[in-house]
Design an enzyme around this catalytic site. Sequence first.
Site, PDB file in Angstrom:
ATOM      1  N   GLU A  19       0.830  -1.205   0.000  1.00  0.00           N
ATOM      2  CA  GLU A  19       0.000   0.000   0.000  1.00  0.00           C
ATOM      3  C   GLU A  19       0.866   1.258   0.000  1.00  0.00           C
ATOM      4  OE1 GLU A  19      -2.964  -0.417   3.109  1.00  0.00           O
ATOM      5  OE2 GLU A  19      -4.047  -1.888   1.886  1.00  0.00           O
ATOM      6  N   GLU A  52      -1.566  -9.951  -6.234  1.00  0.00           N
ATOM      7  CA  GLU A  52      -1.529 -10.699  -7.498  1.00  0.00           C
ATOM      8  C   GLU A  52      -0.656  -9.989  -8.530  1.00  0.00           C
ATOM      9  OE1 GLU A  52      -4.092  -9.706  -5.682  1.00  0.00           O
ATOM     10  OE2 GLU A  52      -5.933 -10.719  -6.249  1.00  0.00           O
TER      11      GLU A  52
HETATM   12  N1  THU Z   1      -5.990  -6.428  -2.434  1.00  0.00           N
HETATM   13  C1  THU Z   1      -5.151  -7.324  -3.006  1.00  0.00           C
HETATM   14  O1  THU Z   1      -3.935  -7.320  -2.768  1.00  0.00           O
HETATM   15  N2  THU Z   1      -5.687  -8.245  -3.860  1.00  0.00           N
HETATM   16  C2  THU Z   1      -7.022  -8.359  -4.120  1.00  0.00           C
HETATM   17  O2  THU Z   1      -7.407  -9.103  -4.980  1.00  0.00           O
HETATM   18  C3  THU Z   1      -7.979  -7.565  -3.340  1.00  0.00           C
HETATM   19  C4  THU Z   1      -7.411  -6.348  -2.715  1.00  0.00           C
HETATM   20  C5  THU Z   1      -5.423  -5.442  -1.503  1.00  0.00           C
HETATM   21  C6  THU Z   1      -5.371  -4.048  -2.008  1.00  0.00           C
HETATM   22  C7  THU Z   1      -5.359  -3.260  -0.712  1.00  0.00           C
HETATM   23  O3  THU Z   1      -4.025  -3.178  -0.242  1.00  0.00           O
HETATM   24  C8  THU Z   1      -6.154  -4.112   0.248  1.00  0.00           C
HETATM   25  O4  THU Z   1      -6.202  -5.414  -0.324  1.00  0.00           O
HETATM   26  C9  THU Z   1      -7.553  -3.629   0.500  1.00  0.00           C
HETATM   27  O5  THU Z   1      -8.233  -3.411  -0.687  1.00  0.00           O
END
Ligand code: THU
Length: 143
Positions: A44, A55
């Site tokens: 993030e 992913e």
């Molecule tokens: N997130 C992922 O890493 N993969 C997904 O398929 C769903 C969302 C992450 C993005 C963000 O850091 C957190 O989950 C909340 O949305």
Amino acid sequence: MTDRELIRAAFAAREKAYAPYSGFLVGAALLAKDGRVFTGCNVENASYSATCCAERTALFKAVSEGAREFEKIALVGALKGQVNQEITAPCGVCRQALYEFGGPELLVLMAKSEDDYVQMKLGQLLPLGFGPSNLSGENNRPL
Ligand code: THU
């Protein structure tokens, strides 16, 4: 590489997640056709939109190491301190990014634990996906 091993690799990758804003920790493990496994976590950013999902972290690591053909990806996600409660499905942007290399046959394992997971093809998660063949002319007939 068994499904259990791939899911275990996704759980290990989740340990590295950097998610101070959402508190939602995600791990992914992408199995290339040559047998290599590339893992990723979400990373993030204080400027939220610069966040990269687990992913795509795994996918971009793989492509940057020369892998372009993939068999399956395992995915685990949950709020910090929670596990095994719900599956996490890939977000729309990640479905599109994976489609570029995996196409509709890529298997997506969405796991609660090593032996409790839902498996779908990417083509089910992203029907009528837009991919490289759309730009090659293969699927386009002259009007
Ligand atoms: N997130 C992922 O890493 N993969 C997904 O398929 C769903 C969302 C992450 C993005 C963000 O850091 C957190 O989950 C909340 O949305």
